[in-house]
Design a protein around this motif. Structure first.
Motif, PDB file in Angstrom:
ATOM      1  N   CYS A 327      37.817  26.946-101.473  1.00  0.00           N
ATOM      2  CA  CYS A 327      37.792  25.603-101.960  1.00  0.00           C
ATOM      3  C   CYS A 327      38.987  25.119-103.014  1.00  0.00           C
ATOM      4  N   THR A 328      39.906  24.191-102.833  1.00  0.00           N
ATOM      5  CA  THR A 328      40.693  23.847-103.523  1.00  0.00           C
ATOM      6  C   THR A 328      40.425  22.734-104.638  1.00  0.00           C
ATOM      7  N   ASN A 329      39.001  22.587-104.686  1.00  0.00           N
ATOM      8  CA  ASN A 329      38.461  21.452-105.553  1.00  0.00           C
ATOM      9  C   ASN A 329      39.147  19.861-105.447  1.00  0.00           C
ATOM     10  N   CYS A 330      39.402  19.680-104.032  1.00  0.00           N
ATOM     11  CA  CYS A 330      40.101  18.275-103.814  1.00  0.00           C
ATOM     12  C   CYS A 330      39.122  17.164-104.068  1.00  0.00           C
ATOM     13  N   VAL A 347      35.965  23.998-111.435  1.00  0.00           N
ATOM     14  CA  VAL A 347      36.411  24.933-110.259  1.00  0.00           C
ATOM     15  C   VAL A 347      36.328  24.606-109.063  1.00  0.00           C
ATOM     16  N   ARG A 348      35.191  23.999-108.891  1.00  0.00           N
ATOM     17  CA  ARG A 348      34.487  23.634-107.494  1.00  0.00           C
ATOM     18  C   ARG A 348      33.536  22.698-107.672  1.00  0.00           C
ATOM     19  N   PRO A 349      33.462  22.035-106.852  1.00  0.00           N
ATOM     20  CA  PRO A 349      32.160  20.726-106.794  1.00  0.00           C
ATOM     21  C   PRO A 349      30.846  21.662-106.794  1.00  0.00           C
ATOM     22  N   LEU A 350      29.768  20.805-107.362  1.00  0.00           N
ATOM     23  CA  LEU A 350      28.404  21.378-107.808  1.00  0.00           C
ATOM     24  C   LEU A 350      27.506  20.515-106.917  1.00  0.00           C
ATOM     25  N   PHE A 351      26.557  21.030-106.204  1.00  0.00           N
ATOM     26  CA  PHE A 351      25.407  20.362-105.387  1.00  0.00           C
ATOM     27  C   PHE A 351      24.284  20.077-106.440  1.00  0.00           C
ATOM     28  N   ASN A 352      23.709  19.002-105.979  1.00  0.00           N
ATOM     29  CA  ASN A 352      22.396  18.784-106.526  1.00  0.00           C
ATOM     30  C   ASN A 352      21.391  18.698-105.441  1.00  0.00           C
ATOM     31  N   TYR A 353      20.743  19.806-105.093  1.00  0.00           N
ATOM     32  CA  TYR A 353      20.029  19.895-103.794  1.00  0.00           C
ATOM     33  C   TYR A 353      18.692  18.999-103.767  1.00  0.00           C
ATOM     34  N   ALA A 354      18.296  18.865-104.905  1.00  0.00           N
ATOM     35  CA  ALA A 354      17.161  17.450-104.988  1.00  0.00           C
ATOM     36  C   ALA A 354      17.721  16.180-104.311  1.00  0.00           C
ATOM     37  N   ARG A 369      37.626  23.794 -94.651  1.00  0.00           N
ATOM     38  CA  ARG A 369      36.483  24.645 -94.089  1.00  0.00           C
ATOM     39  C   ARG A 369      35.650  25.632 -95.183  1.00  0.00           C
ATOM     40  N   SER A 370      35.716  24.874 -96.466  1.00  0.00           N
ATOM     41  CA  SER A 370      34.964  25.730 -97.386  1.00  0.00           C
ATOM     42  C   SER A 370      33.510  25.248 -97.773  1.00  0.00           C
ATOM     43  N   VAL A 371      32.964  24.637 -96.698  1.00  0.00           N
ATOM     44  CA  VAL A 371      31.607  24.541 -97.109  1.00  0.00           C
ATOM     45  C   VAL A 371      31.075  25.030 -95.751  1.00  0.00           C
ATOM     46  N   GLU A 372      29.773  25.816 -96.304  1.00  0.00           N
ATOM     47  CA  GLU A 372      29.006  26.480 -95.196  1.00  0.00           C
ATOM     48  C   GLU A 372      27.589  26.019 -95.193  1.00  0.00           C
ATOM     49  N   ILE A 373      26.924  26.666 -94.170  1.00  0.00           N
ATOM     50  CA  ILE A 373      25.486  26.241 -94.412  1.00  0.00           C
ATOM     51  C   ILE A 373      24.744  27.615 -94.727  1.00  0.00           C
ATOM     52  N   LYS A 374      23.728  27.501 -95.562  1.00  0.00           N
ATOM     53  CA  LYS A 374      22.910  28.473 -95.876  1.00  0.00           C
ATOM     54  C   LYS A 374      21.360  28.079 -95.440  1.00  0.00           C
ATOM     55  N   VAL A 375      20.903  29.144 -94.558  1.00  0.00           N
ATOM     56  CA  VAL A 375      19.440  28.693 -94.300  1.00  0.00           C
ATOM     57  C   VAL A 375      18.505  29.598 -94.816  1.00  0.00           C
ATOM     58  N   SER A 376      17.138  29.318 -95.078  1.00  0.00           N
ATOM     59  CA  SER A 376      16.179  29.960 -95.628  1.00  0.00           C
ATOM     60  C   SER A 376      15.761  31.081 -94.598  1.00  0.00           C
ATOM     61  N   PRO A 377      15.008  32.126 -95.165  1.00  0.00           N
ATOM     62  CA  PRO A 377      14.911  33.260 -94.263  1.00  0.00           C
ATOM     63  C   PRO A 377      13.826  32.660 -92.858  1.00  0.00           C
ATOM     64  N   LEU A 378      12.941  31.832 -93.397  1.00  0.00           N
ATOM     65  CA  LEU A 378      11.991  31.130 -92.288  1.00  0.00           C
ATOM     66  C   LEU A 378      12.860  30.614 -91.093  1.00  0.00           C
ATOM     67  N   VAL A 379      13.906  29.841 -91.526  1.00  0.00           N
ATOM     68  CA  VAL A 379      14.765  29.462 -90.458  1.00  0.00           C
ATOM     69  C   VAL A 379      15.413  30.338 -89.504  1.00  0.00           C
ATOM     70  N   LYS A 380      15.920  31.427 -90.310  1.00  0.00           N
ATOM     71  CA  LYS A 380      16.715  32.462 -89.671  1.00  0.00           C
ATOM     72  C   LYS A 380      15.547  33.147 -88.599  1.00  0.00           C
ATOM     73  N   ILE A 381      14.442  33.205 -88.877  1.00  0.00           N
ATOM     74  CA  ILE A 381      13.433  33.838 -87.943  1.00  0.00           C
ATOM     75  C   ILE A 381      13.044  32.731 -86.732  1.00  0.00           C
ATOM     76  N   GLY A 382      13.043  31.462 -86.958  1.00  0.00           N
ATOM     77  CA  GLY A 382      12.944  30.334 -86.053  1.00  0.00           C
ATOM     78  C   GLY A 382      14.173  30.456 -85.046  1.00  0.00           C
ATOM     79  N   MET A 383      15.119  30.789 -85.597  1.00  0.00           N
ATOM     80  CA  MET A 383      16.512  30.696 -84.705  1.00  0.00           C
ATOM     81  C   MET A 383      16.434  32.082 -83.675  1.00  0.00           C
ATOM     82  N   MET A 384      15.692  32.889 -84.075  1.00  0.00           N
ATOM     83  CA  MET A 384      15.313  34.133 -83.168  1.00  0.00           C
ATOM     84  C   MET A 384      14.560  33.940 -82.143  1.00  0.00           C
ATOM     85  N   LEU A 385      13.422  32.821 -82.279  1.00  0.00           N
ATOM     86  CA  LEU A 385      12.402  32.609 -81.400  1.00  0.00           C
ATOM     87  C   LEU A 385      12.845  31.904 -80.062  1.00  0.00           C
TER      88      LEU A 385
END
Ligand code: SF4
Ligand code: SF4
Length: 385
Positions: A327-330, A347-354, A369-385
């Motif tokens: 991230c270049t904090n642009c 240093v970098r932007p801050l998210f308010n997930y609410a 390309r400095s934003v990525e997706i983080k998923v919860s463990p349950l979603v990870k399991i769902g992706m395997m089904l």
């Protein structure tokens, strides 16, 4: 615009899907491919008279070089424009990339279209500077770039890519670019659900009504598209006078089940007939090896049954996350967020997930390309089904 008199949205005319395998962006090969793709569209091409103004609408998104596979390849655009010049049309090329990128000349330049426009003496149009007109469909009103009413025909040139919100961005979604400026972002906020949002893209496609849609599927994008995924060799080009039905066929070729394609579900909800038979032309689809591309991890979230959302909703999430070292904090993501869920940090932007509505515009917009997706463990399991 004469296009409206020639072809219906979902087609009063014969719906045709023309398909050619095409392995690379070689100039001669592309010329032949486009020529072959256009063969079945006699009525549409006959409607274009010498000197008619024809607007080519590629996907420019946020201005990436051709090798990133984010934008319609300039050699593909060139082959299409040569075809229509030979046909006697007076061409324009235009789009409305994300409004956080103020320097449209830079976008035209990086994507290879500036030199194309110069070589062929074709005007490049920034839709946001062409004014807009309010248009209605099914009692919903949208601002549509004024240029659409000042040309005779629109030719839609999508890039075949995955999309973090809508699973895929193909012909219908590419016309969303005719909504100028920040309204694009605001509609994301108003319709954060993928199926609702896909209904909006159907409306916009209806209003812009391209005469033909010609898909650049030679090298597409998989993973976290439309901007942060990876290029993938798909090896085809396609053309249609019905982008909805063709998008559904292509989604199948790319390995996405219809029940997981928000556009398909949106079309069913609106009473369209996305399954109605298309007449095929060109290379047999059977000869094309179906590609099971990698879809964004967020796609799983769109199809959680409501009863599960109530019980385990808090454990099922996907969130954007900054990759600090890149991230270049642009501040572009801060500007682009429709929900004001990102603040500029030291240093970098801050998210308010609410506040986050999971539109993933921040991923789409980030030039590094400095934003990525983080998923919860349950979603990870769902992706395997
Ligand atoms: S995440 Fe991307 S868009 Fe946001 S500030 Fe960092 S570099 Fe800029
Ligand atoms: S933080 Fe990103 S995903 Fe969340 S609302 Fe803002 S742009 Fe959309």
């Amino acid at each position: 615009m004469k296009g409206r008199e020639v072809t219906g949205l979902i087609g009063n005319t014969k719906r045709t899907f023309s398909f050619k395998q095409c392995a690379s962006y070689s100039v001669d090969g592309l010329r032949e491919t486009i020529q072959a793709l256009m063969e079945p569209f006699y009525d549409e091409l006959h409607a274009i008279k010498h000197g008619d103004r024809v607007l080519l609408k590629p996907n420019l998104l946020s201005g990436h070089p051709p090798q990133d596979a984010v934008t319609t390849h300039p050699l593909f655009v060139e082959a299409v424009l040569q075809f229509f010049i030979d046909h006697g049309a007076k061409l324009l090329i235009g789009d409305s990339p994300s409004p956080v990128f103020k320097d449209i000349d830079k976008i035209f330049s990086v994507t290879g279209l500036f030199s194309l426009g110069k070589r062929y003496d074709i005007p490049l149009v920034h839709f946001d500077k062409s004014g807009w007109n309010k248009k209605e469909v099914d009692h919903r009103a949208y601002p549509i770039a004024g240029i659409i009413d000042r040309v005779d025909f629109v030719i839609n040139l999508p890039k075949v890519k995955t999309h973090t919100l809508t699973a895929l961005t193909l012909g219908v979604k590419n016309m969303y670019g005719v909504v100028p400026g920040f309204t694009k972002t605001l509609l994301h906020k108003e319709y954060p659900n993928a199926i609702d949002f896909s209904e909006i893209t159907l409306d916009i496609y209806h209003l812009a009504k391209p005469l033909l849609t010609i898909y650049d599927g030679i090298i597409g994008m998989e993973g976290e598209g439309p901007a942060a995924g990876e290029p993938v060799s798909l090896g085809f080009a396609a053309a249609t006078n019905d982008a909805l039905a063709t998008d559904i066929v292509l989604s199948h070729l790319l390995g996405l089940e219809k029940r997981k394609f928000p556009l398909y579900l949106a079309a069913m909800r609106r009473g369209y007939e996305p399954d109605k038979k298309l007449s095929f032309s060109g290379d047999a689809l059977e000869s094309f090896q179906k590609r099971n591309i990698r879809f964004p991890r967020t796609n799983q979230l769109n199809f959680i049954p409501p009863f599960l959302t109530k019980t385990i909703g808090t454990q099922v999430w996907a969130r954007p996350r900054i990759i600090t070292r890149k991230c270049t904090n642009c501040g572009k993501c801060v500007e682009a967020c429709p929900a004001s869920a990102i603040e500029k940090g030291v240093v970098r932007p801050l998210f308010n997930y609410a506040r986050c509505i999971n539109c993933f515009c921040c991923i789409e917009i980030c030039p590094h390309r400095s934003v990525e997706i983080k998923v919860s463990p349950l979603v990870k399991i769902g992706m395997m089904l």
